[in-house]
Design a protein around this motif. Structure first.
Motif, PDB file in Angstrom:
ATOM      1  N   UNK A  51       0.837  -1.206   0.000  1.00 54.69           N
ATOM      2  CA  UNK A  51       0.000   0.000   0.000  1.00 54.69           C
ATOM      3  C   UNK A  51       0.873   1.257   0.000  1.00 54.69           C
ATOM      4  N   UNK A  52       1.962   1.249   0.786  1.00 59.58           N
ATOM      5  CA  UNK A  52       2.902   2.377   0.764  1.00 59.58           C
ATOM      6  C   UNK A  52       3.413   2.623  -0.644  1.00 59.58           C
ATOM      7  N   UNK A  53       3.785   1.547  -1.323  1.00 61.60           N
ATOM      8  CA  UNK A  53       4.346   1.645  -2.666  1.00 61.60           C
ATOM      9  C   UNK A  53       3.309   2.176  -3.657  1.00 61.60           C
ATOM     10  N   UNK A  54       2.094   1.678  -3.562  1.00 61.94           N
ATOM     11  CA  UNK A  54       1.010   2.142  -4.448  1.00 61.94           C
ATOM     12  C   UNK A  54       0.768   3.633  -4.233  1.00 61.94           C
ATOM     13  N   UNK A  55       0.697   4.057  -2.984  1.00 61.97           N
ATOM     14  CA  UNK A  55       0.450   5.472  -2.687  1.00 61.97           C
ATOM     15  C   UNK A  55       1.579   6.362  -3.209  1.00 61.97           C
ATOM     16  N   UNK A  56       2.812   5.923  -3.044  1.00 62.76           N
ATOM     17  CA  UNK A  56       3.951   6.704  -3.540  1.00 62.76           C
ATOM     18  C   UNK A  56       3.901   6.801  -5.063  1.00 62.76           C
ATOM     19  N   UNK A  57       3.647   5.670  -5.708  1.00 66.99           N
ATOM     20  CA  UNK A  57       3.572   5.670  -7.167  1.00 66.99           C
ATOM     21  C   UNK A  57       2.457   6.593  -7.658  1.00 66.99           C
ATOM     22  N   UNK A  58       1.289   6.471  -7.053  1.00 66.89           N
ATOM     23  CA  UNK A  58       0.160   7.303  -7.477  1.00 66.89           C
ATOM     24  C   UNK A  58       0.461   8.790  -7.305  1.00 66.89           C
ATOM     25  N   UNK A  59       1.086   9.153  -6.190  1.00 65.20           N
ATOM     26  CA  UNK A  59       1.419  10.554  -5.957  1.00 65.20           C
ATOM     27  C   UNK A  59       2.402  11.037  -7.019  1.00 65.20           C
ATOM     28  N   UNK A  60       3.434  10.246  -7.278  1.00 67.72           N
ATOM     29  CA  UNK A  60       4.425  10.633  -8.278  1.00 67.72           C
ATOM     30  C   UNK A  60       3.815  10.691  -9.680  1.00 67.72           C
ATOM     31  N   UNK A  61       2.919   9.768  -9.970  1.00 67.45           N
ATOM     32  CA  UNK A  61       2.262   9.737 -11.283  1.00 67.45           C
ATOM     33  C   UNK A  61       1.410  10.990 -11.498  1.00 67.45           C
ATOM     34  N   UNK A  62       0.705  11.409 -10.457  1.00 64.29           N
ATOM     35  CA  UNK A  62      -0.180  12.566 -10.554  1.00 64.29           C
ATOM     36  C   UNK A  62       0.562  13.891 -10.520  1.00 64.29           C
ATOM     37  N   UNK A  63       1.750  13.913  -9.894  1.00 63.66           N
ATOM     38  CA  UNK A  63       2.438  15.175  -9.653  1.00 63.66           C
ATOM     39  C   UNK A  63       3.741  15.353 -10.428  1.00 63.66           C
ATOM     40  N   UNK A  64       4.152  14.347 -11.161  1.00 64.04           N
ATOM     41  CA  UNK A  64       5.400  14.461 -11.921  1.00 64.04           C
ATOM     42  C   UNK A  64       5.422  13.387 -13.006  1.00 64.04           C
ATOM     43  N   UNK A 122       7.984  11.090 -13.125  1.00 66.01           N
ATOM     44  CA  UNK A 122       9.063  10.188 -12.716  1.00 66.01           C
ATOM     45  C   UNK A 122       8.572   8.885 -12.075  1.00 66.01           C
ATOM     46  N   UNK A 123       7.280   8.628 -12.105  1.00 69.46           N
ATOM     47  CA  UNK A 123       6.760   7.411 -11.471  1.00 69.46           C
ATOM     48  C   UNK A 123       7.416   6.140 -12.017  1.00 69.46           C
ATOM     49  N   UNK A 124       7.601   6.006 -13.343  1.00 75.42           N
ATOM     50  CA  UNK A 124       8.278   4.799 -13.833  1.00 75.42           C
ATOM     51  C   UNK A 124       9.723   4.686 -13.328  1.00 75.42           C
ATOM     52  N   UNK A 125      10.396   5.813 -13.233  1.00 75.80           N
ATOM     53  CA  UNK A 125      11.768   5.814 -12.702  1.00 75.80           C
ATOM     54  C   UNK A 125      11.782   5.367 -11.241  1.00 75.80           C
ATOM     55  N   UNK A 126      10.783   5.799 -10.501  1.00 75.06           N
ATOM     56  CA  UNK A 126      10.665   5.410  -9.095  1.00 75.06           C
ATOM     57  C   UNK A 126      10.529   3.890  -8.978  1.00 75.06           C
ATOM     58  N   UNK A 178      18.396   5.678  -4.110  1.00 72.50           N
ATOM     59  CA  UNK A 178      19.421   6.666  -4.413  1.00 72.50           C
ATOM     60  C   UNK A 178      18.826   7.999  -4.845  1.00 72.50           C
ATOM     61  N   UNK A 179      17.961   7.966  -5.827  1.00 72.18           N
ATOM     62  CA  UNK A 179      17.411   9.201  -6.383  1.00 72.18           C
ATOM     63  C   UNK A 179      16.222   9.726  -5.596  1.00 72.18           C
ATOM     64  N   UNK A 180      15.379   8.822  -5.155  1.00 69.23           N
ATOM     65  CA  UNK A 180      14.179   9.207  -4.417  1.00 69.23           C
ATOM     66  C   UNK A 180      14.461   9.024  -2.927  1.00 69.23           C
ATOM     67  N   UNK A 181      13.810   9.795  -2.118  1.00 74.27           N
ATOM     68  CA  UNK A 181      14.100   9.759  -0.680  1.00 74.27           C
ATOM     69  C   UNK A 181      13.170   8.774   0.027  1.00 74.27           C
ATOM     70  N   UNK A 182      13.327   7.505  -0.312  1.00 72.58           N
ATOM     71  CA  UNK A 182      12.521   6.450   0.297  1.00 72.58           C
ATOM     72  C   UNK A 182      13.420   5.433   0.952  1.00 72.58           C
ATOM     73  N   UNK A 183      12.964   4.939   2.102  1.00 76.74           N
ATOM     74  CA  UNK A 183      13.633   3.846   2.772  1.00 76.74           C
ATOM     75  C   UNK A 183      12.777   2.596   2.646  1.00 76.74           C
ATOM     76  N   UNK A 184      13.419   1.497   2.336  1.00 73.03           N
ATOM     77  CA  UNK A 184      12.735   0.210   2.269  1.00 73.03           C
ATOM     78  C   UNK A 184      13.096  -0.532   3.539  1.00 73.03           C
ATOM     79  N   UNK A 185      12.105  -0.728   4.393  1.00 76.15           N
ATOM     80  CA  UNK A 185      12.313  -1.350   5.698  1.00 76.15           C
ATOM     81  C   UNK A 185      11.979  -2.836   5.601  1.00 76.15           C
ATOM     82  N   UNK A 186      12.901  -3.663   6.102  1.00 73.68           N
ATOM     83  CA  UNK A 186      12.698  -5.100   5.954  1.00 73.68           C
ATOM     84  C   UNK A 186      13.259  -5.881   7.136  1.00 73.68           C
TER      85      UNK A 186
END
Length: 92
Positions: A13-26, A28-32, A63-71
């Motif tokens: 869900x985090x990933x979907x929300x980030x993608x949707x925000x980037x898709x709507x506002x820029x 770069x969503x595919x790059x993300x 690297x390019x986007x300011x996201x942390x992947x927690x695992x």
């Protein structure tokens, strides 16, 4: 050693929300998504290479986007717990 990767529903869900925000506002969503995929591959190749942030939870940063992947690593399974923007404050 070969690891299995499981993305928890909350992380998905985090990933979907980030993608949707980037898709709507820029544009770069595919790059993300490409960078997230590359980061997941880095985790799979060497999951113990990244720092522990909270007890046994590790994080790798894109690297390019300011996201942390927690695992979390349990035996030969890697559970992706969250994709969080570094400026995001978790809900209390």
């Amino acid at each position: 050693m070969e690891y299995k990767l499981i993305i928890k529903p909350e992380a998905e869900q985090d990933l979907v929300e980030a993608f949707e925000w980037l898709y709507e506002n820029s544009n770069v969503a595919p790059d993300f998504l490409q960078e997230v995929d590359e980061s997941l591959q880095r985790i799979l190749q060497n999951p113990y290479n990244f720092q522990k942030k909270y007890r046994e939870i590790r994080v790798v940063f894109t690297t390019r986007f300011r996201y942390g992947i927690h695992y979390l690593i349990e035996d030969t399974t890697i559970f992706i717990l969250a994709f969080l923007h570094t400026s995001r404050r978790p809900l209390e």
